[in-house]
Design an enzyme around this catalytic site. Structure first.
Site, mmCIF file in Angstrom:
data_model
loop_
_atom_site.group_PDB
_atom_site.id
_atom_site.type_symbol
_atom_site.label_atom_id
_atom_site.label_comp_id
_atom_site.label_asym_id
_atom_site.label_seq_id
_atom_site.Cartn_x
_atom_site.Cartn_y
_atom_site.Cartn_z
ATOM 1 N N GLY A 27 45.885 99.461 62.081
ATOM 2 C CA GLY A 27 46.101 98.913 60.734
ATOM 3 C C GLY A 27 47.184 97.845 60.788
ATOM 4 N N GLY A 62 47.991 94.803 57.993
ATOM 5 C CA GLY A 62 48.437 95.071 56.626
ATOM 6 C C GLY A 62 49.883 94.663 56.379
ATOM 7 N N GLN A 63 50.366 95.035 55.186
ATOM 8 C CA GLN A 63 51.707 94.617 54.765
ATOM 9 C C GLN A 63 52.786 95.152 55.707
ATOM 10 O OE1 GLN A 63 53.209 96.358 51.180
ATOM 11 N NE2 GLN A 63 54.511 94.614 50.674
ATOM 12 N N ASP A 78 43.112 96.450 64.307
ATOM 13 C CA ASP A 78 42.687 96.526 62.901
ATOM 14 C C ASP A 78 41.188 96.321 62.868
ATOM 15 O OD1 ASP A 78 42.564 96.365 59.994
ATOM 16 O OD2 ASP A 78 44.704 95.925 60.064
ATOM 17 N N ILE A 79 40.625 96.505 61.679
ATOM 18 C CA ILE A 79 39.165 96.432 61.560
ATOM 19 C C ILE A 79 38.645 94.995 61.706
ATOM 20 C CG2 ILE A 79 39.160 96.259 59.038
ATOM 21 C CD1 ILE A 79 36.871 98.393 59.107
ATOM 22 N N ASN A 123 38.008 100.424 63.986
ATOM 23 C CA ASN A 123 37.738 101.002 62.677
ATOM 24 C C ASN A 123 38.086 102.486 62.800
ATOM 25 O OD1 ASN A 123 36.615 102.207 60.458
ATOM 26 N ND2 ASN A 123 34.580 101.284 60.689
ATOM 27 N N TYR A 181 44.678 108.497 46.277
ATOM 28 C CA TYR A 181 45.654 108.058 47.281
ATOM 29 C C TYR A 181 46.787 109.082 47.388
ATOM 30 C CZ TYR A 181 49.423 105.103 49.205
ATOM 31 O OH TYR A 181 50.463 104.595 49.946
ATOM 32 N N LYS A 187 47.626 111.511 50.573
ATOM 33 C CA LYS A 187 48.921 111.459 51.273
ATOM 34 C C LYS A 187 49.558 112.850 51.330
ATOM 35 C CE LYS A 187 49.239 107.188 52.606
ATOM 36 N NZ LYS A 187 49.210 106.878 54.043
HETATM 37 C C1 AKB Z 1 50.946 101.684 46.142
HETATM 38 O O1 AKB Z 1 51.419 101.102 45.159
HETATM 39 O O2 AKB Z 1 49.862 102.264 46.154
HETATM 40 C C2 AKB Z 1 51.794 101.713 47.406
HETATM 41 C C3 AKB Z 1 52.647 102.942 47.478
HETATM 42 C C4 AKB Z 1 53.786 103.114 46.573
HETATM 43 O O3 AKB Z 1 52.399 103.788 48.294
HETATM 44 N N1 AKB Z 1 52.616 100.553 47.473
#
Ligand code: AKB
Length: 316
Positions: A9, A12-13, A35-36, A53, A143, A147
């Protein structure tokens, strides 16, 4: 021991910054970015690169076998806002990717694994101010609960298989080298781009929505400090709270106005990301990170804003 570090990855940022930082420390050849898609501009031609991937288990296994990494950073994920548009895809990518990496890390005897968690693991019944490490956690985004489940898996692999997994619950991250992709805290990066390009910005979060945020320099330093810490100093194998700076869109706009006096801020009437932000903490208690691995923040709102504007100006 010479390190071989695999970053999954990498485009990414966080990845683009981490690849750069780790190549500066260990040398370009020691850090395999993957990365993909083909490499992001910021890391193109700067060292080894693999297309990977995380959902392609065979290919991922092949990459572990080929490079025999000593450290792995798994950064590939779908963030909060995009995750709500594609809930099953987000769950699959965030969980299946993690479980494959944990399995291969055990199989190939990887010395250390880093996996990012997030303030999104907290929910509407978590304490909103100075949210402690241990408290009620009822995340209501895919998300967020991917996590939280991921944190439990990390601790499980540490306890059951002795895998040295380390993790941070990142706040919203703000950096100038790479854009965030699909999060709720993204406004705090977009605002800088628009301030420099057009002198105005329409925020998708309301003026008073405070969230924990962190400048990328601090986030990268925290990540590397945690990964370098002696294993026996770490009391947390799920994920460490990291506080950062707490501010709302209005406070950020006021800080930007100190550099760009004509900057104009406005606010959209409604946006689905507002509900996500409202369910997250406003500030975080990171005393475990301070005690266990000496964490200290360097960038406050004023220092971050000044640095961000100076650097972003050179690339846009
Ligand atoms: C998001 O906004 O989804 C992320 C985070 C806070 O994990 N930047």
């Amino acid at each position: 021991m010479s390190e071989k570090i695999l970053i999954i990855g990498a485009n990414g940022q966080i990845g683009t910054e981490l690849v750069k930082a780790l190549r500066n420390i260990h040398g370009a050849e020691a850090v395999i970015a993957s990365d993909i898609k083909s490499p992001a501009y910021a890391i193109r031609n700067s060292g080894p690169y693999e297309i990977a991937n995380v959902l392609d288990r065979d290919n991922l296994h092949h990459i572990f076998e080929k490079h025999r990494p000593t450290q792995v950073y798994l950064l590939a994920a779908i963030l909060s806002a995009v995750g709500e548009q594609k809930p099953k895809v987000a769950w699959d990518l965030n969980m299946t990717g993690l479980l494959s990496v944990l399995d291969f890390a055990v199989e190939f005897k990887v010395a250390k694994v880093f996996w990012p968690s997030s303030i999104a693991v907290f929910g509407p019944h978590s304490p909103q101010h100075d949210t402690p490490q241990y408290c009620v956690m009822d995340p209501n985004t895919v998300y967020g609960f991917s996590k939280l489940a991921g944190e439990r898996w990390c601790e499980y692999y540490f306890e059951k298989y002795g895998l040295d997994v380390r993790s941070i619950r990142y706040p919203g991250l703000i950096g100038w080298r790479a854009n965030p992709g699909g999060g709720t805290t993204d406004y705090a990066v977009h605002i800088f781009h628009e301030a420099l390009k057009t002198g105005k910005y329409e925020s998708f979060l309301s003026a008073g929505t405070a969230l924990p945020m962190m400048y990328m320099d601090d986030a990268i330093r925290a990540t590397i400090t945690l990964m370098d810490a002696p294993a026996d100093t770490l009391s947390i194998r799920s994920s460490y709270n990291l506080g950062g700076i707490s501010f709302n869109p209005e406070q950020l706009a006021d800080e930007i106005k100190k550099h760009i006096p004509n900057f104009e801020m406005s606010y959209v009437d409604s946006d689905p990301r507002q509900a996500i932000a409202d369910s997250w903490p406003k500030s975080i208690d990171d005393s475990y990170a301070q005690k266990d691995w000496g964490w200290q923040l360097e960038f406050d709102l004023a220092k971050m804003t000044a640095d961000m504007l100076v650097n972003l100006k050179t690339i846009i």
